[in-house]
Design a protein around this motif. Structure first.
Motif, PDB file in Angstrom:
ATOM      1  N   SER A  54      -0.926  11.550  -0.958  1.00  0.00           N
ATOM      2  CA  SER A  54      -0.781  10.276  -1.666  1.00  0.00           C
ATOM      3  C   SER A  54      -0.109   9.205  -0.809  1.00  0.00           C
ATOM      4  CB  SER A  54      -0.001  10.470  -2.974  1.00  0.00           C
ATOM      5  OG  SER A  54       1.335  10.842  -2.697  1.00  0.00           O
ATOM      6  N   SER A  55       0.748   9.601   0.143  1.00  0.00           N
ATOM      7  CA  SER A  55       1.421   8.642   1.027  1.00  0.00           C
ATOM      8  C   SER A  55       1.416   9.195   2.450  1.00  0.00           C
ATOM      9  CB  SER A  55       2.866   8.426   0.582  1.00  0.00           C
ATOM     10  OG  SER A  55       2.924   7.926  -0.722  1.00  0.00           O
TER      11      SER A  55
ATOM     12  N   VAL B 290       3.838   7.376   5.233  1.00  0.00           N
ATOM     13  CA  VAL B 290       5.263   7.619   4.968  1.00  0.00           C
ATOM     14  C   VAL B 290       5.600   9.083   5.245  1.00  0.00           C
ATOM     15  CG1 VAL B 290       7.044   7.652   3.167  1.00  0.00           C
ATOM     16  CG2 VAL B 290       5.441   5.739   3.300  1.00  0.00           C
TER      17      VAL B 290
END
Length: 176
Positions: A100-101, A104
Motif C-alpha cells: 500500500s505504501s 515509504v
C-alpha cells in the motif's frame, strides 16, 4: 572474511602471558621474538605499576580510527542493503503494509537496516573481546606481576606465539 574488510589494524589479535618475575617475562618476550618470528615492535613487556600500559595493549591508535570508519561505513551500507532485501521479499510476498505504501516502506526498511548496521559497526569498533586481555593484564600489574603482550600480524605468528607462551606460562590469554 568480514573482519579483514572492516579492520584498519595490522594486528587484530592480542595475546598476553603473565609472569611473577621480570626475568621470566623478559625471557618469554625474547623467545617469542626468536622462536615465533615476531618482530621486536610487536612484543611488549608491561612492568608492575606501569601507568600507561594501555598504549602497549592498543598501540595502533590510527588503526583503531580506521577500524571505526571502515566498520561503520561497511556495516551501515550492508545493513541498508539487507533492509532493502527484506523490503523486496515483503513486497513480492504481497504484504499489505508494504504494497500500500511501497516508497515509504522502502525508505523505512533501508533506514532501519542502516541503523542496525551502524550499531553493529559500533560493536565491531568497541571490540569487547579485548577485555579478555586488558583485565588480566591490569590486575597482574596492580598485583606486582609482569606481562608480555604480543601483537601478531599473521595467523602463523599468532599460533607460534601461543605455542611459545603456553610453554613458559600457565596464564595466557588472547582476543578472538
Amino acid at each position: 572474511m568480514l573482519s579483514e574488510l572492516i579492520s584498519g589494524e595490522r594486528a587484530r589479535t592480542k595475546i598476553a602471558a603473565l609472569f611473577d618475575s621480570e626475568s621470566a617475562a623478559a625471557n618469554a618476550a625474547n623467545r617469542v621474538q626468536r622462536t615465533a618470528g615476531v618482530p621486536v615492535g610487536q612484543v611488549q613487556l608491561v612492568c608492575p605499576g606501569e601507568r600507561h600500559f594501555g598504549r602497549k595493549l592498543e598501540p595502533e591508535t590510527r588503526g583503531i580510527v580506521r577500524t571505526a570508519i571502515r566498520a561503520h561505513v561497511t556495516l551501515g551500507l550492508a545493513g541498508a542493503v539487507l533492509g532493502l532485501i527484506v523490503y523486496g521479499v515483503l513486497y513480492i510476498a504481497g504484504n499489505p503494509a508494504v504494497v500500500s505504501s511501497p516508497y515509504v516502506a522502502a525508505v523505512l526498511a533501508a533506514v532501519f537496516g542502516l541503523v542496525f548496521g551502524l550499531l553493529a559497526g559500533g560493536l565491531a569498533t568497541a571490540r569487547p573481546d579485548h577485555q579478555a586481555v586488558v583485565t588480566p593484564v591490569r590486575d597482574a600489574i596492580k598485583a606486582g606481576r609482569w606481562a608480555v603482550v604480543v601483537h601478531p600480524a599473521s595467523p602463523q605468528q599468532c599460533d607460534d606465539a601461543l605455542k611459545v607462551l603456553h610453554g613458559v606460562s600457565n596464564e595466557v590469554v588472547r582476543t578472538i
